[in-house]
Design a protein around this motif. Sequence first.
Motif, PDB file in Angstrom:
ATOM      1  N   VAL A   1       0.838  -1.199   0.000  1.00 14.93           N
ATOM      2  CA  VAL A   1       0.000   0.000   0.000  1.00 14.93           C
ATOM      3  C   VAL A   1       0.872   1.248   0.000  1.00 14.93           C
ATOM      4  O   VAL A   1       0.666   2.164  -0.800  1.00 14.93           O
ATOM      5  N   SER A   2       1.881   1.277   0.889  1.00 16.76           N
ATOM      6  CA  SER A   2       2.744   2.456   0.966  1.00 16.76           C
ATOM      7  C   SER A   2       4.101   2.077   1.543  1.00 16.76           C
ATOM      8  O   SER A   2       4.259   1.026   2.165  1.00 16.76           O
ATOM      9  N   ILE A   3       5.062   2.963   1.321  1.00 17.20           N
ATOM     10  CA  ILE A   3       6.414   2.777   1.834  1.00 17.20           C
ATOM     11  C   ILE A   3       6.845   4.081   2.481  1.00 17.20           C
ATOM     12  O   ILE A   3       6.700   5.154   1.894  1.00 17.20           O
ATOM     13  N   ASP A   4       7.372   3.973   3.694  1.00 17.83           N
ATOM     14  CA  ASP A   4       7.918   5.137   4.387  1.00 17.83           C
ATOM     15  C   ASP A   4       9.180   4.683   5.104  1.00 17.83           C
ATOM     16  O   ASP A   4       9.423   3.473   5.248  1.00 17.83           O
ATOM     17  N   TYR A   5       9.995   5.598   5.546  1.00 23.71           N
ATOM     18  CA  TYR A   5      11.250   5.224   6.185  1.00 23.71           C
ATOM     19  C   TYR A   5      11.726   6.299   7.151  1.00 23.71           C
ATOM     20  O   TYR A   5      11.339   7.455   7.071  1.00 23.71           O
ATOM     21  N   SER A   6      12.571   5.847   8.057  1.00 19.58           N
ATOM     22  CA  SER A   6      13.243   6.729   9.009  1.00 19.58           C
ATOM     23  C   SER A   6      14.610   6.122   9.264  1.00 19.58           C
ATOM     24  O   SER A   6      14.718   4.982   9.715  1.00 19.58           O
ATOM     25  N   GLY A   7      15.654   6.863   8.927  1.00 19.20           N
ATOM     26  CA  GLY A   7      17.006   6.317   9.076  1.00 19.20           C
ATOM     27  C   GLY A   7      17.170   5.080   8.233  1.00 19.20           C
ATOM     28  O   GLY A   7      16.879   5.080   7.042  1.00 19.20           O
ATOM     29  N   ASN A   8      17.607   3.983   8.876  1.00 20.17           N
ATOM     30  CA  ASN A   8      17.817   2.742   8.130  1.00 20.17           C
ATOM     31  C   ASN A   8      16.679   1.737   8.342  1.00 20.17           C
ATOM     32  O   ASN A   8      16.834   0.549   8.103  1.00 20.17           O
TER      33      ASN A   8
ATOM     34  N   CYS B   1       1.891  -5.122   7.734  1.00 20.71           N
ATOM     35  CA  CYS B   1       3.023  -4.194   7.851  1.00 20.71           C
ATOM     36  C   CYS B   1       4.333  -4.976   7.859  1.00 20.71           C
ATOM     37  O   CYS B   1       4.411  -6.065   8.420  1.00 20.71           O
ATOM     38  N   ILE B   2       5.339  -4.405   7.203  1.00 21.12           N
ATOM     39  CA  ILE B   2       6.671  -5.014   7.155  1.00 21.12           C
ATOM     40  C   ILE B   2       7.685  -3.984   7.643  1.00 21.12           C
ATOM     41  O   ILE B   2       7.637  -2.818   7.241  1.00 21.12           O
ATOM     42  N   PHE B   3       8.604  -4.420   8.490  1.00 22.34           N
ATOM     43  CA  PHE B   3       9.750  -3.611   8.862  1.00 22.34           C
ATOM     44  C   PHE B   3      10.957  -4.205   8.163  1.00 22.34           C
ATOM     45  O   PHE B   3      11.219  -5.396   8.281  1.00 22.34           O
ATOM     46  N   ALA B   4      11.672  -3.381   7.434  1.00 24.35           N
ATOM     47  CA  ALA B   4      12.907  -3.816   6.786  1.00 24.35           C
ATOM     48  C   ALA B   4      14.051  -3.014   7.388  1.00 24.35           C
ATOM     49  O   ALA B   4      14.004  -1.782   7.431  1.00 24.35           O
ATOM     50  N   CYS B   5      15.043  -3.721   7.885  1.00 24.28           N
ATOM     51  CA  CYS B   5      16.228  -3.065   8.436  1.00 24.28           C
ATOM     52  C   CYS B   5      17.285  -3.027   7.335  1.00 24.28           C
ATOM     53  O   CYS B   5      17.620  -4.054   6.741  1.00 24.28           O
ATOM     54  N   LEU B   6      17.788  -1.832   7.071  1.00 22.57           N
ATOM     55  CA  LEU B   6      18.799  -1.664   6.028  1.00 22.57           C
ATOM     56  C   LEU B   6      20.194  -1.820   6.619  1.00 22.57           C
ATOM     57  O   LEU B   6      20.402  -1.651   7.815  1.00 22.57           O
ATOM     58  N   ARG B   7      21.136  -2.087   5.767  1.00 22.22           N
ATOM     59  CA  ARG B   7      22.528  -2.215   6.202  1.00 22.22           C
ATOM     60  C   ARG B   7      23.041  -0.892   6.758  1.00 22.22           C
ATOM     61  O   ARG B   7      22.547   0.181   6.402  1.00 22.22           O
ATOM     62  N   GLU B   8      24.021  -1.008   7.618  1.00 18.34           N
ATOM     63  CA  GLU B   8      24.636   0.158   8.253  1.00 18.34           C
ATOM     64  C   GLU B   8      25.059   1.183   7.209  1.00 18.34           C
ATOM     65  O   GLU B   8      25.648   0.840   6.194  1.00 18.34           O
TER      66      GLU B   8
END
Length: 157
Positions: free
Chosen positions: A87-94, A129-136
Amino acid sequence: MKERSTRLKAVRKLIKNNRIESQDELLQLLQKEGYEVTQATLSRDLKLLRVGKVSDGQSGYVYTLPEEADSRENEQIYVQDFLRGYVSIDYSGNIVVIKTFGGHADSVSNALDALNMDEILGTVAGDNCIFACLREGLTGKDFMTALKKIIPDIDEE
């Protein structure tokens, strides 16, 4: 220990460039490349990559990768799974938060994982809802740039 996505790339390269008859042989080649991996993990990697064994026409069987066309076709299936549920994508930091239609988070997360994006360290899916953690060192903008290369018409909402 080197990361999964780089290990998968190494497995593909080793199978393309070597005549490999067994998992033990492949495991040894991976260890020479600096990958610490168990036989169980390697089995899962081979299943994920859809590696098969074919007759070498002489005395045995060797590992082979699916055709490149199959890989592109599978990527399109994953893209469709992603687009069908998000439905949507949002992000904060990584951290990236992907909202989905109810009951679609698992399939969208599986599709995202199957795309093997180097930017993603891992995903956790709920119902919608999905939480994706990005690489450092990576940001949500980096993720969106990479995702748009795979899915050009994706909307950031």
